[in-house]
Design a protein around this motif. Structure first.
Motif, PDB file in Angstrom:
ATOM      1  N   THR A   1       0.848  -1.210   0.000  1.00 17.63           N
ATOM      2  CA  THR A   1       0.000   0.000   0.000  1.00 17.63           C
ATOM      3  C   THR A   1       0.880   1.255   0.000  1.00 17.63           C
ATOM      4  O   THR A   1       0.544   2.247  -0.639  1.00 17.63           O
ATOM      5  CB  THR A   1      -1.001   0.021   1.180  1.00 17.63           C
ATOM      6  OG1 THR A   1      -0.287  -0.170   2.400  1.00 17.63           O
ATOM      7  CG2 THR A   1      -2.066  -1.042   1.025  1.00 17.63           C
ATOM      8  N   ALA A   2       2.027   1.196   0.697  1.00 19.68           N
ATOM      9  CA  ALA A   2       2.949   2.346   0.671  1.00 19.68           C
ATOM     10  C   ALA A   2       3.506   2.554  -0.733  1.00 19.68           C
ATOM     11  O   ALA A   2       3.708   3.696  -1.166  1.00 19.68           O
ATOM     12  CB  ALA A   2       4.086   2.146   1.667  1.00 19.68           C
ATOM     13  N   ARG A   3       3.750   1.458  -1.452  1.00 21.92           N
ATOM     14  CA  ARG A   3       4.254   1.588  -2.830  1.00 21.92           C
ATOM     15  C   ARG A   3       3.253   2.358  -3.687  1.00 21.92           C
ATOM     16  O   ARG A   3       3.610   3.086  -4.600  1.00 21.92           O
ATOM     17  CB  ARG A   3       4.514   0.213  -3.475  1.00 21.92           C
ATOM     18  CG  ARG A   3       5.672  -0.590  -2.918  1.00 21.92           C
ATOM     19  CD  ARG A   3       6.997   0.115  -2.994  1.00 21.92           C
ATOM     20  NE  ARG A   3       7.388   0.496  -4.342  1.00 21.92           N
ATOM     21  CZ  ARG A   3       8.372  -0.039  -5.036  1.00 21.92           C
ATOM     22  NH1 ARG A   3       9.094  -1.004  -4.526  1.00 21.92           N
ATOM     23  NH2 ARG A   3       8.675   0.385  -6.240  1.00 21.92           N
ATOM     24  N   GLN A   4       1.966   2.129  -3.446  1.00 19.87           N
ATOM     25  CA  GLN A   4       0.925   2.817  -4.204  1.00 19.87           C
ATOM     26  C   GLN A   4       0.732   4.261  -3.733  1.00 19.87           C
ATOM     27  O   GLN A   4       0.656   5.185  -4.531  1.00 19.87           O
ATOM     28  CB  GLN A   4      -0.406   2.050  -4.081  1.00 19.87           C
ATOM     29  CG  GLN A   4      -1.641   2.796  -4.574  1.00 19.87           C
ATOM     30  CD  GLN A   4      -1.570   3.227  -6.032  1.00 19.87           C
ATOM     31  OE1 GLN A   4      -1.972   4.332  -6.391  1.00 19.87           O
ATOM     32  NE2 GLN A   4      -1.043   2.347  -6.881  1.00 19.87           N
ATOM     33  N   LEU A   5       0.665   4.453  -2.406  1.00 16.44           N
ATOM     34  CA  LEU A   5       0.255   5.760  -1.878  1.00 16.44           C
ATOM     35  C   LEU A   5       1.411   6.760  -1.809  1.00 16.44           C
ATOM     36  O   LEU A   5       1.190   7.956  -1.919  1.00 16.44           O
ATOM     37  CB  LEU A   5      -0.353   5.590  -0.480  1.00 16.44           C
ATOM     38  CG  LEU A   5      -1.660   4.781  -0.418  1.00 16.44           C
ATOM     39  CD1 LEU A   5      -2.068   4.567   1.033  1.00 16.44           C
ATOM     40  CD2 LEU A   5      -2.773   5.506  -1.172  1.00 16.44           C
ATOM     41  N   ARG A   6       2.624   6.286  -1.549  1.00 17.89           N
ATOM     42  CA  ARG A   6       3.737   7.206  -1.326  1.00 17.89           C
ATOM     43  C   ARG A   6       5.003   6.683  -2.010  1.00 17.89           C
ATOM     44  O   ARG A   6       5.954   6.272  -1.357  1.00 17.89           O
ATOM     45  CB  ARG A   6       3.956   7.352   0.189  1.00 17.89           C
ATOM     46  CG  ARG A   6       4.733   8.603   0.580  1.00 17.89           C
ATOM     47  CD  ARG A   6       4.940   8.603   2.091  1.00 17.89           C
ATOM     48  NE  ARG A   6       5.770   9.684   2.560  1.00 17.89           N
ATOM     49  CZ  ARG A   6       7.092   9.785   2.390  1.00 17.89           C
ATOM     50  NH1 ARG A   6       7.736   8.851   1.728  1.00 17.89           N
ATOM     51  NH2 ARG A   6       7.754  10.811   2.884  1.00 17.89           N
TER      52      ARG A   6
END
Ligand SMILES: Nc1ncnc2c1ncn2[C@@H]1O[C@H](COP(=O)(O)OP(=O)(O)O)[C@@H](O)[C@H]1O
Ligand SMILES: Cc1ncc(C[n+]2csc(CCOP(=O)(O)OP(=O)(O)O)c2C)c(N)n1
Ligand SMILES: [Mg+2]
Length: 342
Positions: free
Chosen positions: A206-211
Protein backbone atom coordinates in the motif's frame (compact mmCIF):
# COMPACT_ATOMS: atom_id res chain seq x y z
CA UNK A 1 -22.22 14.70 -44.60
CA UNK A 2 -21.11 14.31 -40.99
CA UNK A 3 -17.48 15.13 -40.16
CA UNK A 4 -15.07 12.32 -39.38
CA UNK A 5 -14.76 11.49 -35.69
CA UNK A 6 -11.87 9.36 -34.44
CA UNK A 7 -12.11 7.99 -30.90
CA UNK A 8 -8.91 8.60 -28.89
CA UNK A 9 -9.05 4.93 -27.85
CA UNK A 10 -8.46 4.01 -31.53
CA UNK A 11 -4.94 5.47 -31.40
CA UNK A 12 -4.31 5.40 -27.62
CA UNK A 13 -2.32 7.79 -25.42
CA UNK A 14 0.98 7.31 -27.25
CA UNK A 15 -0.66 7.41 -30.68
CA UNK A 16 -2.27 10.71 -29.70
CA UNK A 17 1.07 12.17 -28.50
CA UNK A 18 2.74 11.08 -31.79
CA UNK A 19 -0.17 12.61 -33.74
CA UNK A 20 0.18 15.96 -31.90
CA UNK A 21 3.96 15.90 -32.25
CA UNK A 22 3.69 15.70 -36.06
CA UNK A 23 2.45 19.30 -36.15
CA UNK A 24 4.85 20.67 -33.54
CA UNK A 25 7.87 22.50 -34.89
CA UNK A 26 11.10 23.10 -32.93
CA UNK A 27 12.40 26.66 -33.41
CA UNK A 28 15.43 26.93 -31.14
CA UNK A 29 18.75 25.12 -31.37
CA UNK A 30 18.80 25.26 -27.54
CA UNK A 31 15.93 22.70 -27.56
CA UNK A 32 18.11 19.59 -27.58
CA UNK A 33 15.15 17.23 -26.99
CA UNK A 34 11.46 18.06 -27.25
CA UNK A 35 8.60 15.58 -26.99
CA UNK A 36 9.47 11.89 -26.68
CA UNK A 37 11.52 11.30 -23.56
CA UNK A 38 10.93 11.46 -19.80
CA UNK A 39 11.80 15.17 -19.90
CA UNK A 40 12.70 17.83 -22.44
CA UNK A 41 16.40 18.82 -22.57
CA UNK A 42 17.35 22.46 -22.99
CA UNK A 43 20.84 23.89 -23.42
CA UNK A 44 21.70 26.45 -20.74
CA UNK A 45 25.27 27.74 -20.67
CA UNK A 46 27.73 24.92 -19.99
CA UNK A 47 24.93 22.73 -18.54
CA UNK A 48 21.59 21.47 -19.74
CA UNK A 49 18.23 21.85 -18.01
CA UNK A 50 15.60 19.11 -18.07
CA UNK A 51 11.91 19.98 -17.80
CA UNK A 52 9.07 17.56 -17.15
CA UNK A 53 5.43 17.78 -16.16
CA UNK A 54 2.88 15.26 -14.88
CA UNK A 55 -0.75 15.71 -13.96
CA UNK A 56 -2.57 13.92 -11.14
CA UNK A 57 -6.38 13.83 -11.18
CA UNK A 58 -8.77 12.73 -8.49
CA UNK A 59 -10.54 9.58 -9.66
CA UNK A 60 -7.85 8.77 -12.26
CA UNK A 61 -4.60 8.89 -10.24
CA UNK A 62 -5.86 8.86 -6.66
CA UNK A 63 -9.01 8.19 -4.66
CA UNK A 64 -9.36 10.39 -1.58
CA UNK A 65 -11.45 7.78 0.19
CA UNK A 66 -8.17 5.93 0.90
CA UNK A 67 -5.33 8.22 -0.20
CA UNK A 68 -4.46 10.81 2.51
CA UNK A 69 -4.00 14.32 1.02
CA UNK A 70 -0.49 14.55 2.41
CA UNK A 71 0.51 11.39 0.50
CA UNK A 72 -1.16 12.72 -2.67
CA UNK A 73 0.98 15.87 -2.35
CA UNK A 74 4.15 13.82 -1.85
CA UNK A 75 3.32 11.53 -4.78
CA UNK A 76 2.59 14.45 -7.15
CA UNK A 77 6.14 15.69 -6.55
CA UNK A 78 7.83 12.26 -6.47
CA UNK A 79 6.47 11.16 -9.87
CA UNK A 80 7.95 14.29 -11.45
CA UNK A 81 11.29 13.90 -9.65
CA UNK A 82 11.30 10.35 -11.01
CA UNK A 83 11.19 11.73 -14.58
CA UNK A 84 14.17 14.01 -13.79
CA UNK A 85 16.04 10.98 -12.36
CA UNK A 86 15.16 9.05 -15.53
CA UNK A 87 17.21 11.60 -17.53
CA UNK A 88 20.17 11.11 -15.14
CA UNK A 89 19.75 14.72 -13.97
CA UNK A 90 19.50 16.38 -10.54
CA UNK A 91 16.19 18.13 -9.68
CA UNK A 92 16.41 21.76 -8.54
CA UNK A 93 13.00 23.47 -8.79
CA UNK A 94 9.31 22.60 -9.08
CA UNK A 95 6.13 24.51 -9.79
CA UNK A 96 2.81 23.28 -8.39
CA UNK A 97 -0.60 24.04 -9.90
CA UNK A 98 -3.84 23.03 -8.23
CA UNK A 99 -7.53 23.11 -9.13
CA UNK A 100 -9.87 22.84 -6.12
CA UNK A 101 -13.60 22.21 -5.84
CA UNK A 102 -15.53 23.81 -2.96
CA UNK A 103 -15.26 20.49 -1.10
CA UNK A 104 -11.73 21.52 -0.06
CA UNK A 105 -10.96 23.73 2.95
CA UNK A 106 -7.80 25.68 3.76
CA UNK A 107 -6.93 22.86 6.19
CA UNK A 108 -7.25 20.32 3.36
CA UNK A 109 -4.93 22.37 1.13
CA UNK A 110 -2.52 22.61 4.09
CA UNK A 111 -2.54 18.80 4.33
CA UNK A 112 -1.81 18.52 0.59
CA UNK A 113 1.04 21.03 0.93
CA UNK A 114 2.53 19.28 3.94
CA UNK A 115 3.19 16.38 1.56
CA UNK A 116 4.44 18.69 -1.21
CA UNK A 117 6.82 20.46 1.20
CA UNK A 118 8.01 17.15 2.68
CA UNK A 119 8.85 15.93 -0.83
CA UNK A 120 10.56 19.25 -1.71
CA UNK A 121 12.66 18.81 1.43
CA UNK A 122 13.38 15.15 0.73
CA UNK A 123 14.48 15.72 -2.87
CA UNK A 124 16.16 19.09 -2.22
CA UNK A 125 14.04 21.20 -4.60
CA UNK A 126 12.57 24.69 -4.33
CA UNK A 127 8.87 25.35 -4.94
CA UNK A 128 9.13 28.39 -7.22
CA UNK A 129 5.59 28.98 -8.45
CA UNK A 130 2.38 27.48 -9.78
CA UNK A 131 -1.25 28.33 -10.35
CA UNK A 132 -4.50 28.01 -8.38
CA UNK A 133 -7.99 27.75 -9.87
CA UNK A 134 -11.46 26.41 -9.13
CA UNK A 135 -12.38 22.94 -10.29
CA UNK A 136 -15.78 21.51 -11.21
CA UNK A 137 -14.57 17.94 -10.88
CA UNK A 138 -12.54 17.35 -7.73
CA UNK A 139 -8.85 17.89 -7.13
CA UNK A 140 -6.30 18.31 -9.92
CA UNK A 141 -2.55 18.72 -9.27
CA UNK A 142 0.01 19.48 -11.93
CA UNK A 143 3.68 19.60 -11.05
CA UNK A 144 6.53 20.69 -13.32
CA UNK A 145 10.07 19.79 -12.32
CA UNK A 146 13.30 21.34 -13.56
CA UNK A 147 16.64 19.60 -13.21
CA UNK A 148 20.26 20.02 -14.25
CA UNK A 149 23.05 17.90 -15.65
CA UNK A 150 26.07 18.09 -17.88
CA UNK A 151 25.11 17.48 -21.50
CA UNK A 152 27.13 14.25 -21.66
CA UNK A 153 25.44 12.89 -18.50
CA UNK A 154 21.92 12.90 -19.97
CA UNK A 155 20.49 9.42 -20.53
CA UNK A 156 17.90 9.33 -23.33
CA UNK A 157 15.54 6.49 -24.16
CA UNK A 158 17.30 6.25 -27.53
CA UNK A 159 20.85 5.19 -26.59
CA UNK A 160 20.52 1.42 -25.99
CA UNK A 161 22.69 -0.72 -28.25
CA UNK A 162 23.08 -4.40 -28.99
CA UNK A 163 24.66 -6.43 -26.12
CA UNK A 164 23.98 -3.75 -23.49
CA UNK A 165 22.76 -5.15 -20.16
CA UNK A 166 19.20 -4.29 -19.08
CA UNK A 167 18.94 -3.16 -15.44
CA UNK A 168 15.99 -2.52 -13.14
CA UNK A 169 16.14 -0.97 -9.66
CA UNK A 170 14.18 -2.14 -6.60
CA UNK A 171 11.24 -4.45 -7.14
CA UNK A 172 8.17 -4.28 -9.37
CA UNK A 173 4.43 -4.91 -9.19
CA UNK A 174 3.99 -3.60 -5.63
CA UNK A 175 2.09 -0.43 -6.53
CA UNK A 176 -0.49 -2.33 -8.60
CA UNK A 177 -1.00 -4.97 -5.91
CA UNK A 178 -1.27 -2.20 -3.29
CA UNK A 179 -3.94 -0.47 -5.38
CA UNK A 180 -5.95 -3.72 -5.64
CA UNK A 181 -5.83 -4.14 -1.84
CA UNK A 182 -6.94 -0.52 -1.23
CA UNK A 183 -9.80 -0.95 -3.74
CA UNK A 184 -10.83 -4.24 -2.11
CA UNK A 185 -10.91 -2.71 1.37
CA UNK A 186 -12.88 0.28 0.02
CA UNK A 187 -15.55 -2.08 -1.37
CA UNK A 188 -15.71 -3.97 1.95
CA UNK A 189 -16.09 -0.67 3.83
CA UNK A 190 -18.78 0.62 1.44
CA UNK A 191 -20.87 -2.52 1.85
CA UNK A 192 -20.44 -2.45 5.65
CA UNK A 193 -19.15 0.82 7.19
CA UNK A 194 -18.68 -0.93 10.57
CA UNK A 195 -15.93 -3.10 9.09
CA UNK A 196 -12.43 -1.80 9.85
CA UNK A 197 -10.06 -2.09 6.87
CA UNK A 198 -7.40 -4.75 7.41
CA UNK A 199 -4.28 -3.10 6.08
CA UNK A 200 -1.46 -3.92 8.55
CA UNK A 201 -0.54 -7.05 6.60
CA UNK A 202 -0.17 -5.07 3.39
CA UNK A 203 1.91 -2.08 4.48
CA UNK A 204 4.72 -2.49 1.95
CA UNK A 205 2.43 -2.72 -1.09
CA UNK A 206 0.00 0.00 0.00
CA UNK A 207 2.95 2.35 0.67
CA UNK A 208 4.25 1.59 -2.83
CA UNK A 209 0.92 2.82 -4.20
CA UNK A 210 0.25 5.76 -1.88
CA UNK A 211 3.74 7.21 -1.33
CA UNK A 212 6.15 6.15 -4.07
CA UNK A 213 9.83 7.06 -3.88
CA UNK A 214 11.77 8.50 -6.84
CA UNK A 215 15.14 6.71 -7.13
CA UNK A 216 17.44 9.73 -6.81
CA UNK A 217 19.63 7.57 -4.54
CA UNK A 218 20.52 5.43 -7.57
CA UNK A 219 21.32 8.50 -9.71
CA UNK A 220 23.81 9.71 -7.07
CA UNK A 221 25.35 6.23 -6.80
CA UNK A 222 25.73 5.92 -10.58
CA UNK A 223 27.63 9.23 -10.54
CA UNK A 224 29.93 8.04 -7.77
CA UNK A 225 30.62 4.85 -9.72
CA UNK A 226 31.09 6.85 -12.92
CA UNK A 227 28.45 4.90 -14.81
CA UNK A 228 26.31 6.69 -17.40
CA UNK A 229 23.46 4.46 -18.57
CA UNK A 230 23.28 4.11 -22.36
CA UNK A 231 19.50 4.58 -22.07
CA UNK A 232 17.11 5.12 -19.19
CA UNK A 233 13.47 5.76 -18.27
CA UNK A 234 11.29 5.39 -15.21
CA UNK A 235 8.61 2.74 -14.83
CA UNK A 236 5.24 4.49 -14.57
CA UNK A 237 3.14 2.40 -16.98
CA UNK A 238 4.69 -1.07 -16.43
CA UNK A 239 8.04 -2.72 -17.29
CA UNK A 240 6.88 -4.30 -20.57
CA UNK A 241 5.40 -1.06 -21.89
CA UNK A 242 8.55 0.89 -20.95
CA UNK A 243 10.80 -1.70 -22.65
CA UNK A 244 8.76 -1.13 -25.82
CA UNK A 245 9.52 2.61 -25.57
CA UNK A 246 13.27 1.94 -25.25
CA UNK A 247 13.15 -0.50 -28.19
CA UNK A 248 11.28 2.00 -30.37
CA UNK A 249 13.50 4.98 -29.46
CA UNK A 250 16.78 3.00 -29.70
CA UNK A 251 15.73 0.78 -32.66
CA UNK A 252 16.71 -2.39 -30.81
CA UNK A 253 15.18 -5.61 -29.51
CA UNK A 254 15.34 -7.07 -25.99
CA UNK A 255 15.47 -10.44 -24.29
CA UNK A 256 14.58 -10.54 -20.61
CA UNK A 257 14.48 -13.51 -18.24
CA UNK A 258 11.52 -14.32 -15.99
CA UNK A 259 13.75 -15.69 -13.21
CA UNK A 260 15.67 -12.39 -13.06
CA UNK A 261 12.61 -10.16 -12.55
CA UNK A 262 12.63 -8.53 -9.09
CA UNK A 263 9.53 -9.04 -6.94
CA UNK A 264 9.10 -8.40 -3.23
CA UNK A 265 7.76 -11.27 -1.07
CA UNK A 266 4.74 -9.27 0.13
CA UNK A 267 3.93 -8.33 -3.49
CA UNK A 268 4.20 -11.99 -4.54
CA UNK A 269 2.09 -13.34 -1.67
CA UNK A 270 -0.57 -10.63 -2.01
CA UNK A 271 -0.81 -11.11 -5.78
CA UNK A 272 -1.41 -14.84 -5.22
CA UNK A 273 -4.00 -14.05 -2.53
CA UNK A 274 -5.80 -11.74 -4.99
CA UNK A 275 -5.73 -14.40 -7.72
CA UNK A 276 -3.28 -12.39 -9.84
CA UNK A 277 -0.24 -13.82 -11.63
CA UNK A 278 2.79 -12.22 -9.86
CA UNK A 279 4.83 -12.09 -13.10
CA UNK A 280 2.01 -10.28 -14.90
CA UNK A 281 2.00 -7.74 -12.03
CA UNK A 282 5.77 -7.25 -12.45
CA UNK A 283 5.52 -6.87 -16.25
CA UNK A 284 2.36 -4.77 -16.49
CA UNK A 285 1.75 -3.17 -13.10
CA UNK A 286 2.19 0.59 -13.24
CA UNK A 287 3.39 3.29 -10.84
CA UNK A 288 6.42 1.52 -9.39
CA UNK A 289 8.62 4.51 -10.28
CA UNK A 290 11.71 2.32 -10.37
CA UNK A 291 14.38 2.99 -13.01
CA UNK A 292 14.81 0.87 -16.14
CA UNK A 293 18.19 1.40 -17.80
CA UNK A 294 20.78 -0.18 -20.03
CA UNK A 295 24.53 -0.20 -19.48
CA UNK A 296 27.52 -1.02 -21.62
CA UNK A 297 29.05 -4.39 -20.67
CA UNK A 298 32.27 -2.63 -19.61
CA UNK A 299 30.34 -1.06 -16.69
CA UNK A 300 28.90 -4.35 -15.38
CA UNK A 301 31.65 -4.98 -12.81
CA UNK A 302 31.01 -1.57 -11.23
CA UNK A 303 27.36 -2.44 -10.56
CA UNK A 304 27.55 -6.21 -10.18
CA UNK A 305 27.43 -6.20 -6.36
CA UNK A 306 24.84 -3.45 -5.98
CA UNK A 307 22.06 -4.87 -3.74
CA UNK A 308 19.24 -2.94 -5.41
CA UNK A 309 20.11 -3.14 -9.12
CA UNK A 310 18.93 -6.25 -10.98
CA UNK A 311 20.22 -7.44 -14.34
CA UNK A 312 17.16 -8.75 -16.15
CA UNK A 313 18.36 -9.33 -19.70
CA UNK A 314 20.19 -7.87 -22.66
CA UNK A 315 19.65 -5.73 -25.72
CA UNK A 316 19.42 -7.46 -29.10
CA UNK A 317 19.06 -6.39 -32.75
CA UNK A 318 15.73 -4.78 -33.63
CA UNK A 319 14.89 -7.65 -36.00
CA UNK A 320 15.42 -10.16 -33.17
CA UNK A 321 12.24 -8.84 -31.49
CA UNK A 322 11.22 -8.55 -27.84
CA UNK A 323 11.22 -11.74 -25.80
CA UNK A 324 10.63 -13.00 -22.28
CA UNK A 325 12.45 -16.27 -21.54
CA UNK A 326 10.22 -18.10 -19.06
CA UNK A 327 11.44 -20.20 -16.13
CA UNK A 328 10.94 -23.32 -18.26
CA UNK A 329 13.31 -21.87 -20.89
CA UNK A 330 10.81 -21.04 -23.62
CA UNK A 331 10.97 -17.64 -25.31
CA UNK A 332 7.58 -15.88 -25.34
CA UNK A 333 6.92 -12.66 -27.24
CA UNK A 334 6.72 -9.73 -24.85
CA UNK A 335 3.42 -7.86 -24.92
CA UNK A 336 3.05 -4.24 -23.80
CA UNK A 337 -0.12 -4.41 -21.75
CA UNK A 338 0.59 -1.66 -19.28
CA UNK A 339 -1.71 1.06 -17.94
CA UNK A 340 -4.06 2.49 -20.59
CA UNK A 341 -5.64 5.93 -20.12
CA UNK A 342 -7.94 5.47 -23.15
N1 LIG B 1 -0.36 16.88 -24.51
C1 LIG B 1 0.95 16.85 -24.77
N2 LIG B 1 1.55 17.80 -25.53
C2 LIG B 1 2.88 17.77 -25.77
N3 LIG B 1 3.70 16.81 -25.31
C3 LIG B 1 3.16 15.83 -24.56
C4 LIG B 1 1.77 15.80 -24.24
N4 LIG B 1 1.53 14.70 -23.47
C5 LIG B 1 2.71 14.09 -23.32
N5 LIG B 1 3.70 14.74 -23.96
C6 LIG B 1 5.13 14.36 -24.07
O1 LIG B 1 5.18 13.02 -24.56
C7 LIG B 1 6.26 12.28 -24.00
C8 LIG B 1 5.76 11.01 -23.31
O2 LIG B 1 4.87 11.36 -22.24
P1 LIG B 1 4.56 10.34 -21.07
O3 LIG B 1 4.27 9.01 -21.65
O4 LIG B 1 3.54 10.98 -20.18
O5 LIG B 1 5.97 10.29 -20.35
P2 LIG B 1 6.27 9.95 -18.84
O6 LIG B 1 5.74 8.56 -18.59
O7 LIG B 1 7.76 10.02 -18.73
O8 LIG B 1 5.55 11.00 -18.02
C9 LIG B 1 6.95 13.27 -23.06
O9 LIG B 1 8.02 13.86 -23.78
C10 LIG B 1 5.88 14.29 -22.75
O10 LIG B 1 6.42 15.56 -22.44
C1 LIG C 1 -7.93 5.75 -8.17
C2 LIG C 1 -6.82 5.15 -9.01
N1 LIG C 1 -7.16 4.47 -10.12
C3 LIG C 1 -6.17 3.95 -10.90
C4 LIG C 1 -4.85 4.08 -10.56
C5 LIG C 1 -3.78 3.44 -11.41
N2 LIG C 1 -3.12 4.36 -12.34
C6 LIG C 1 -3.53 5.61 -12.57
S1 LIG C 1 -2.52 6.43 -13.65
C7 LIG C 1 -1.50 5.09 -13.82
C8 LIG C 1 -0.30 5.10 -14.75
C9 LIG C 1 0.64 6.23 -14.56
O1 LIG C 1 0.05 7.50 -14.78
P1 LIG C 1 0.33 8.40 -16.04
O2 LIG C 1 -0.55 9.59 -15.98
O3 LIG C 1 0.26 7.58 -17.30
O4 LIG C 1 1.82 8.81 -15.72
P2 LIG C 1 3.04 9.03 -16.72
O5 LIG C 1 3.24 7.75 -17.48
O6 LIG C 1 2.70 10.18 -17.60
O7 LIG C 1 4.20 9.34 -15.79
C10 LIG C 1 -1.97 4.03 -13.05
C11 LIG C 1 -1.33 2.71 -12.98
C12 LIG C 1 -4.56 4.79 -9.37
N3 LIG C 1 -3.31 4.99 -8.97
N4 LIG C 1 -5.57 5.30 -8.61
MG1 LIG D 1 3.68 11.95 -18.28
Amino acid sequence: MSEKRTEISEIGEFGLIDHLNEKIKIRHTSTLKGIGDDAAVIESGDHVKVVTTDLLLEGVHFDLSYAPLTHVGFKAVAVNISDVAAMNAIPKQITVSIALSNRFSVEAVDALYSGINAAADHYGVDVVGGDTTASRSGLVISVTAIGEAKKEQIAYRSGAKENDIICVTGDLGGALVGLQILEREKQVFMSNPDMKPELEKYQIVTARQLRPEARMDIIHELRELEVIPTSMMDISDGLASELFHICKASKVGVTIYEDKLPIDKQTYDTAVELGLDPITCVLNGGEDYELLFTIDQKDFLKLEKHPDIHFIGHVTKEEDGKYLVTKSGTAAQLKAQGWKHF
